[in-house]
Design a protein around this motif. Structure first.
Motif, mmCIF file in Angstrom:
data_model
loop_
_atom_site.group_PDB
_atom_site.id
_atom_site.type_symbol
_atom_site.label_atom_id
_atom_site.label_comp_id
_atom_site.label_asym_id
_atom_site.label_seq_id
_atom_site.Cartn_x
_atom_site.Cartn_y
_atom_site.Cartn_z
ATOM 1 N N LEU B 331 0.836 -1.199 0.000
ATOM 2 C CA LEU B 331 0.000 0.000 0.000
ATOM 3 C C LEU B 331 0.874 1.254 0.000
ATOM 4 N N ASN B 333 -0.124 4.228 1.168
ATOM 5 C CA ASN B 333 -0.357 5.009 2.376
ATOM 6 C C ASN B 333 -0.446 4.121 3.614
ATOM 7 N N THR B 336 -2.692 5.228 6.973
ATOM 8 C CA THR B 336 -4.085 4.829 7.186
ATOM 9 C C THR B 336 -4.135 3.526 7.966
ATOM 10 N N ALA B 371 -8.065 -1.426 3.461
ATOM 11 C CA ALA B 371 -7.261 -0.228 3.222
ATOM 12 C C ALA B 371 -7.030 -0.006 1.726
ATOM 13 N N LYS B 372 -6.972 -1.113 0.999
ATOM 14 C CA LYS B 372 -6.747 -1.022 -0.456
ATOM 15 C C LYS B 372 -7.965 -0.382 -1.145
ATOM 16 N N GLU B 375 -7.714 3.187 -0.449
ATOM 17 C CA GLU B 375 -6.630 3.818 -1.197
ATOM 18 C C GLU B 375 -6.995 3.996 -2.672
ATOM 19 N N ASP B 376 -7.705 3.016 -3.230
ATOM 20 C CA ASP B 376 -8.108 3.109 -4.642
ATOM 21 C C ASP B 376 -9.317 4.005 -4.848
#
Lengths: 92, 473
Positions: B331, B333, B336, B371-372, B375-376
């Motif tokens: 990831l 970031n 987060t 989280a992905k 993030e996307d």
């Protein structure tokens, strides 16, 4: 020279009771033992230095558990004590 | 006059080996008294000790992790004293050739606390005092310890605490000990003296034995510091002696009388041979060491942009640090992920022990997937947070709670329509807002989120609704 005070101190550290009349004899005996060790110290040409007469080093055991003894065996010679504990005898 | 505290610590750390240092009995904590014993560890005559290889290995790891020099030649010695917790009347320890020497621990203020030496030795049995009688359990007798001796470099109680915390963190991180103070697998003897501020000479020190919690250590040090200053200021002298901390009364009391003055008559242990360690072996152990806590914290700060305090909290528990790295893998970031762990996840791990065990309800991959999505840009923070709570509650992956419809952005027109209807249907909030209560808009955003199942961009919605309301008469 070993002194009477040293003998008294060693007895104290070892928690041994030494009677007053034993002190002189013990002092003399201990002095003889130390003197014997001093004889060894006089050796000057001891040759090559070694730290183990068998030439052993790094004698290790692997970290593998082996069964302990049964509690009854461990406690077999205890004097007093309850619930699996040893008992610390009191000084008389 | 102002007084400076000078302190050095002797820290005993029980090693996490399977077996005792000189015999194959288990080191397991607890158990019925005298059940983890054999003739060797109860000191029966005619038995011979045999050194546990893993003890030497762990001690070298501990030495390397604290910047020590590892001695190629080391040996065991007998420390003689008569006490019922020591069945042989001597402890096998190390005297003049310890395994490790000359290391240090660096504190956050940059000061280095020198480590004089680290040596290996056997623990004593446990005494139980009851109704004036004393009983002994030898289960702990022969459990391997390392004793870490510091230089008298510590200058405050806070530094003493930080030093022990750092040691504890390092030892746990490299896996040589669980360092549980409450179970006695880490205990400290505190040497303490005072001297006039600015002086270079040491005052007479006292030693407080067996501190088994941070609270007790801090209280005992504070008490002893004051006691020594009072003594000196009233013209008295500090006597060099060994003290016991009495937590109930909050005082230190002398432990032994003069007649028991230390005289351990150390001599070489004739039943054990010399320990030789080659430079190659030492290097191999160095390679095996995991990344140390300080390096890890620095990396989290520099590579992941985490604030220092957050990095420290994550690294404090090795398993949490590992969880964080696994979840953050790939990831962009990591912050987060760190925030999820330190916030919502830590709220589910109440005790230190739970954090220690890294007992998170979901595997790191689940957190990674969530989280992905964030993030996307497929889901918004609000939805991510509520989903994470559900995941932690059920142990299920995010796909169980987020449907395809939840993902992706709401187009601007749809959002505008929803915002308009929320504004239209909440005249009270609108009136409050127009009356100067800026906070009223929050309630409206909540409504929008509810209707969009958390998909809306909160800031965009806020801007739209503020515009709408300002345009209203």
């Amino acid at each position: 020279m070993v002194t009477r005070e040293e003998i008294e101190n060693i007895a104290l550290l070892s928690k041994l009771f030494v009677a007053e009349e034993e002190l002189d004899g013990l002092t003399k005996e201990m002095d003889q033992m130390i003197a014997f060790a001093d004889t060894i110290n006089q050796a000057t040409d001891a040759g090559e230095e070694f730290d183990n007469i068998n030439g052993l080093q790094n004698a290790f055991r692997e970290d593998e558990v082996v069964p302990s003894y049964p509690q009854s065996e461990i406690l077999k010679n205890r004097d007093g004590g309850v619930d699996g504990f040893f008992y610390v005898a009191k000084h008389k | 006059m102002s007084w400076e505290l000078v302190s050095g610590l002797e820290t005993h750390v029980e090693l996490s080996t399977n077996t005792k240092i000189f015999c194959g009995c288990t080191t397991k904590f607890g158990g019925e008294p005298n059940t983890n014993c054999c003739p060797i560890c109860i000191g029966l005559p005619g038995t011979l000790p045999k050194l546990n290889r893993q003890v030497v290995h762990y001690a070298i790891m501990a030495g390397l992790a604290t910047h020590c020099t590892i001695n190629n030649v080391s040996k065991m010695d007998r420390k003689n004293y008569v006490y019922p917790d020591l069945p042989k009347a001597y402890q096998i320890s190390q005297y003049d050739k310890p395994l490790c020497e000359h290391g240090y621990i660096q504190l956050d203020n940059g000061r280095k606390i020198g480590i004089t030496r680290i040596h290996i030795e056997e623990d004593a049995g446990k005494l139980v005092h009851e109704h004036g009688d004393t009983f002994v359990d030898y289960n702990r007798g022969g459990v391997p310890l390392i004793e870490i001796v510091s230089e008298p470099d510590i200058r405050s109680i806070a530094e003493a605490r930080e030093y022990v915390e750092k040691l504890q963190m390092i030892m746990k991180h490299i896996g040589v000990s669980d360092c549980k103070m409450q179970e006695g697998s880490l205990r400290c003897d505190v040497n303490i003296s005072v001297r006039p501020e600015g002086s270079n000479e040491f005052g007479t020190r006292t030693e407080i034995k067996n501190m088994n919690s941070f609270t007790n250590m801090e209280k005992a040090m504070a008490y002893e510091y004051d006691r020594q200053i009072d003594l000196l200021e009233s013209g008295g002298k500090v006597t060099q002696e060994t003290l016991r901390w009495n937590p109930d009364e909050g005082i230190t009391t002398p432990m032994r009388g003069k007649e028991d003055a230390h005289d351990y008559r150390y001599f070489r242990e004739p039943d054990l041979v010399t320990i030789y360690t080659t430079d190659e072996e030492i290097e191999a152990i160095r390679q095996e060491l995991p990344e140390l806590p300080d390096a890890r914290i620095a990396r989290y700060e520099s590579d992941f942009g985490l604030p220092e305090a957050d990095a420290q909290l994550l690294v404090k528990y090795r398993k949490i640090a590992e969880y964080f790295e696994a979840a953050g893998e790939g990831l962009a970031n990591k912050k987060t992920v760190a925030n999820f762990i330190l916030g919502q996840i830590f709220r589910t791990l109440v005790t230190d022990e739970e954090k220690e065990n890294g007992a998170v309800a979901i595997p790191p991959e689940y957190l990674h997937d969530l989280a992905k999505l964030l993030e996307d840009g497929k889901i918004k923070m609000n939805l991510a947070k509520t989903t994470l709570d559900k995941m932690l509650e059920t142990g299920k992956p995010c796909t169980d709670f987020i449907s395809e419809q939840d993902m992706g952005d709401i187009d601007e027109d749809t959002l505008r329509t929803i915002c308009q209807s929320v504004v239209d249907n909440n005249p009270k909030a609108v009136a409050d807002f127009k009356g100067g209560k800026d906070k009223a808009v929050k309630a409206l955003i909540g409504q929008v989120m509810k209707q969009t199942r958390g998909k809306a961009d909160g800031r965009k919605a806020e801007a739209m609704m503020v515009d709408m309301m300002n345009d209203m008469e």
